[in-house]
Design a protein around this motif. Structure first.
Motif, mmCIF file in Angstrom:
data_model
loop_
_atom_site.group_PDB
_atom_site.id
_atom_site.type_symbol
_atom_site.label_atom_id
_atom_site.label_comp_id
_atom_site.label_asym_id
_atom_site.label_seq_id
_atom_site.Cartn_x
_atom_site.Cartn_y
_atom_site.Cartn_z
ATOM 1 N N GLU A 1 0.511 -1.150 0.052
ATOM 2 C CA GLU A 1 0.012 0.300 0.226
ATOM 3 C C GLU A 1 1.508 1.824 0.143
ATOM 4 O OE1 GLU A 1 -2.514 -0.608 4.035
ATOM 5 O OE2 GLU A 1 -3.124 -2.193 2.615
ATOM 6 N N LYS B 1 2.236 5.061 1.176
ATOM 7 C CA LYS B 1 1.815 5.592 2.782
ATOM 8 C C LYS B 1 2.092 6.482 2.723
ATOM 9 C CE LYS B 1 5.705 2.441 4.733
ATOM 10 N NZ LYS B 1 6.879 2.607 5.457
ATOM 11 N N ASP B 2 2.412 7.136 1.418
ATOM 12 C CA ASP B 2 2.446 8.915 0.585
ATOM 13 C C ASP B 2 0.781 9.784 0.518
ATOM 14 O OD1 ASP B 2 5.032 9.388 2.422
ATOM 15 O OD2 ASP B 2 5.904 8.921 0.253
ATOM 16 N N SER B 3 0.631 10.566 0.557
ATOM 17 C CA SER B 3 -0.246 11.503 -0.144
ATOM 18 C C SER B 3 -0.184 11.447 -2.085
ATOM 19 C CB SER B 3 -0.853 12.604 -0.088
ATOM 20 O OG SER B 3 -1.480 12.649 1.428
ATOM 21 N N ILE B 4 -1.205 11.180 -3.110
ATOM 22 C CA ILE B 4 -0.157 11.113 -4.020
ATOM 23 C C ILE B 4 -1.063 11.948 -5.260
ATOM 24 C CG2 ILE B 4 0.527 8.755 -3.963
ATOM 25 C CD1 ILE B 4 -1.789 8.159 -5.961
ATOM 26 N N ARG B 5 -0.812 12.730 -5.973
ATOM 27 C CA ARG B 5 -1.227 13.509 -7.136
ATOM 28 C C ARG B 5 -0.899 12.957 -8.707
ATOM 29 N NH1 ARG B 5 -3.372 17.782 -4.805
ATOM 30 N NH2 ARG B 5 -3.846 19.164 -6.329
ATOM 31 N N ALA C 1 -5.584 15.560 -6.718
ATOM 32 C CA ALA C 1 -4.893 14.762 -5.989
ATOM 33 C C ALA C 1 -6.002 13.458 -6.117
ATOM 34 C CB ALA C 1 -6.201 14.887 -4.406
ATOM 35 N N ARG C 2 -5.343 12.372 -5.765
ATOM 36 C CA ARG C 2 -5.940 11.312 -5.727
ATOM 37 C C ARG C 2 -6.164 10.574 -4.814
ATOM 38 N NH1 ARG C 2 -8.334 12.268 -10.279
ATOM 39 N NH2 ARG C 2 -7.521 12.842 -12.409
ATOM 40 N N ASP C 3 -7.376 9.368 -4.645
ATOM 41 C CA ASP C 3 -7.356 7.942 -3.398
ATOM 42 C C ASP C 3 -6.451 7.075 -3.043
ATOM 43 O OD1 ASP C 3 -8.639 6.938 -0.844
ATOM 44 O OD2 ASP C 3 -10.536 6.287 -2.272
ATOM 45 N N ARG C 4 -5.381 7.615 -2.446
ATOM 46 C CA ARG C 4 -4.103 5.999 -2.451
ATOM 47 C C ARG C 4 -4.211 5.622 -2.014
ATOM 48 N NH1 ARG C 4 -1.169 8.979 2.933
ATOM 49 N NH2 ARG C 4 -2.876 7.991 4.452
ATOM 50 N N SER C 5 -5.380 5.443 -1.780
ATOM 51 C CA SER C 5 -6.217 3.472 -1.090
ATOM 52 C C SER C 5 -6.895 2.710 -2.303
ATOM 53 C CB SER C 5 -7.202 3.720 0.058
ATOM 54 O OG SER C 5 -8.342 4.211 -0.732
#
Length: 213
Positions: free
Chosen positions: A133, A135-139, A148-152
């Motif tokens: 998975e 760990k960081d926020s992603i764009r 911005a995208r949902d990292r999950s």
């Protein structure tokens, strides 16, 4: 089902900023590729290992093999111009069905648990691709901006990527050796389902000087 591991060692050290190919750099005075192969032998000392690397690196590899694996059968084949072509070269040495794990030579810390789970998934589902998975926020980059995208909904894909041999061969026959970045992409492009297994954050890929530290 008989198990194989194809160790892909095509690095030339450009991002590592090293004249020595990164798979031959030392960790604790031992070449990285030796650590990676040893991880598979620790999982099962009877596993069939195939090393794929550029023709220009074969003599250096033979010397390393003589020093560290003199009593172990490890087959060697020269790779192609792309990762996919190199993997296909390794597959040509396997003449019967079973399971094959494709692994980056520069992932020396893969655990026996990860290897085992990837083989089990490949046996049960046709594929077992290790991933972790984010760990960081992603764009996502879009032209001159980002969103911005949902990292999950995303994972980081690692190796080993393990498959039933006949299915992987058929996948390569169907889609060829285009510029895929991993074997899961080849498998998926041929219409097969990719099944993920839990990887490890310790299973890093050594690509840059920071990774080596």
């Amino acid at each position: 089902m008989e198990e194989y591991a194809i160790i892909v060692a095509g690095g030339i050290g450009s991002r590592m900023k090293s004249e020595v190919p990164k798979q031959f750099l030392l960790i604790d005075d031992v070449p990285i590729i030796v650590h990676s192969i040893s991880s598979f032998l620790n999982y099962d000392d009877n596993i069939n290992i195939i090393v794929v690397l550029p023709e220009a690196h074969i003599d250096r590899w033979k010397e390393i093999k003589s020093n560290y694996f003199s009593d172990i059968e490890i087959r060697t084949v020269s790779g192609g111009l792309t990762r996919s072509a190199s993997v296909l070269s390794g597959l040509t040495l396997i003449k019967k069905d079973g399971l094959v794990a494709i692994h980056d030579a520069v992932r020396p810390y893969v655990s026996s648990r990860t290897i085992s789970e990837s083989f089990k998934s490949a046996k049960d589902n046709g594929s077992g691709v290790s991933a972790v998975e984010l760990k960081d926020s992603i764009r996502e980059l879009e032209n001159d901006s980002s969103v911005a995208r949902d990292r999950s909904k995303y994972v980081l894909v690692q190796t080993p990527q393990t498959f039933r041999i006949d299915d992987l061969k058929k996948a390569y026959e169907k889609v060829g050796v285009r510029l895929f970045t991993d074997d899961a992409s080849v498998f998926e492009a041929a219409g097969y389902k990719v099944t993920l297994v839990k990887g490890s954050y310790d299973n890093i890929k050594i690509t840059t000087p920071e990774d080596l530290k």
